[in-house]
Design a protein around this motif. Structure first.
Motif, mmCIF file in Angstrom:
data_model
loop_
_atom_site.group_PDB
_atom_site.id
_atom_site.type_symbol
_atom_site.label_atom_id
_atom_site.label_comp_id
_atom_site.label_asym_id
_atom_site.label_seq_id
_atom_site.Cartn_x
_atom_site.Cartn_y
_atom_site.Cartn_z
ATOM 1 N N ASP A 41 44.737 36.257 35.238
ATOM 2 C CA ASP A 41 45.075 36.922 36.492
ATOM 3 C C ASP A 41 43.953 36.601 37.469
ATOM 4 O O ASP A 41 42.908 37.252 37.463
ATOM 5 N N PHE A 44 42.596 39.508 39.718
ATOM 6 C CA PHE A 44 42.094 40.777 39.179
ATOM 7 C C PHE A 44 40.776 41.182 39.819
ATOM 8 O O PHE A 44 40.577 42.334 40.174
ATOM 9 N N MET A 61 44.156 37.731 30.532
ATOM 10 C CA MET A 61 44.839 39.015 30.630
ATOM 11 C C MET A 61 45.645 39.308 29.361
ATOM 12 O O MET A 61 46.571 40.105 29.371
ATOM 13 N N ARG A 103 45.647 44.273 34.458
ATOM 14 C CA ARG A 103 45.994 45.403 35.319
ATOM 15 C C ARG A 103 47.488 45.690 35.181
ATOM 16 O O ARG A 103 48.280 44.826 34.814
ATOM 17 N N ALA A 147 44.164 49.730 34.573
ATOM 18 C CA ALA A 147 43.835 48.483 33.883
ATOM 19 C C ALA A 147 43.548 48.735 32.413
ATOM 20 O O ALA A 147 43.084 49.808 32.021
#
Length: 196
Positions: A41, A44, A61, A103, A147
């Protein structure tokens, strides 16, 4: 949670039955499989649309290995809180404390976000839900977190100290397993059986 899932959640009592129903959704499966191709990601650790950290932070992620400790990061109350939380997490990531950062938002909920993190490496989870919150709400509704973070055991004390000294609220959720999904000591099956 997405409107199409609300009916399932409201009309089903057993969280394991809800989970089994949600993971069959074709749109969810399609989106989740994209994580295999792009397990990062890149947004993020962006603080805003204009500012990014000068040091590139490539934290996957998805879960990386069995035994990692899973933490939840509490949502900030406002944009200023959010910037602070991301800054503290970025510092921990640069220092090598964080092994995964994923997240999520309330349209997916915690359970589906955990499945997204588990799927690419076909790893599982062993977690305990919040005893102060109804299990269905914690897993499939508004749990108040933003998250999922994993930490290697060798870096855990350093990570926790950093979060507490910077007033970032975290909650220990559990750990990554070889493949079984366990929630509150109940088995939901194995990732390979669930998705493959």
């Amino acid at each position: 949670m997405l409107d199409k899932y609300k009916k399932i959640i409201e009309n089903t009592e057993d969280p394991a039955d809800i989970a089994a129903e949600l993971i069959r959704d074709k749109n969810f499966l399609s989106g989740m499989k994209s994580y295999e191709k792009e397990p990062y990601d890149h947004d993020f650790f962006k603080i805003s649309t204009d500012d990014t950290f000068t040091e590139e932070i490539n934290i996957p992620m998805c879960f990386q290995k069995k035994g990692e400790t899973i933490y939840l990061v509490k949502s900030g109350k406002n944009n200023e809180d959010h910037v602070k939380i991301i800054s503290v997490l970025a510092k921990s990531a640069i220092e090598g404390c964080i092994t995964m950062a994923h997240r999520f938002d309330e349209t997916k909920g915690l359970f589906l976000s955990l499945m997204e993190a588990a799927y690419p490496q076909r790893l599982g989870i062993d977690i305990t839900t919040d005893s102060e919150m109804e299990e269905k709400e914690f897993l499939f509704g508004k749990c108040g977190y933003s998250a999922i973070i994993t930490v290697d055991a060798s870096q855990e004390d350093e990570f926790v100290d950093s979060m507490y000294s910077n007033n970032v609220e975290i909650t220990l959720l559990g750990h990554v397993t070889k493949g079984e999904v366990r929630i509150d000591d109940e088995s939901y099956g194995f990732i390979k059986e669930i998705f493959d």
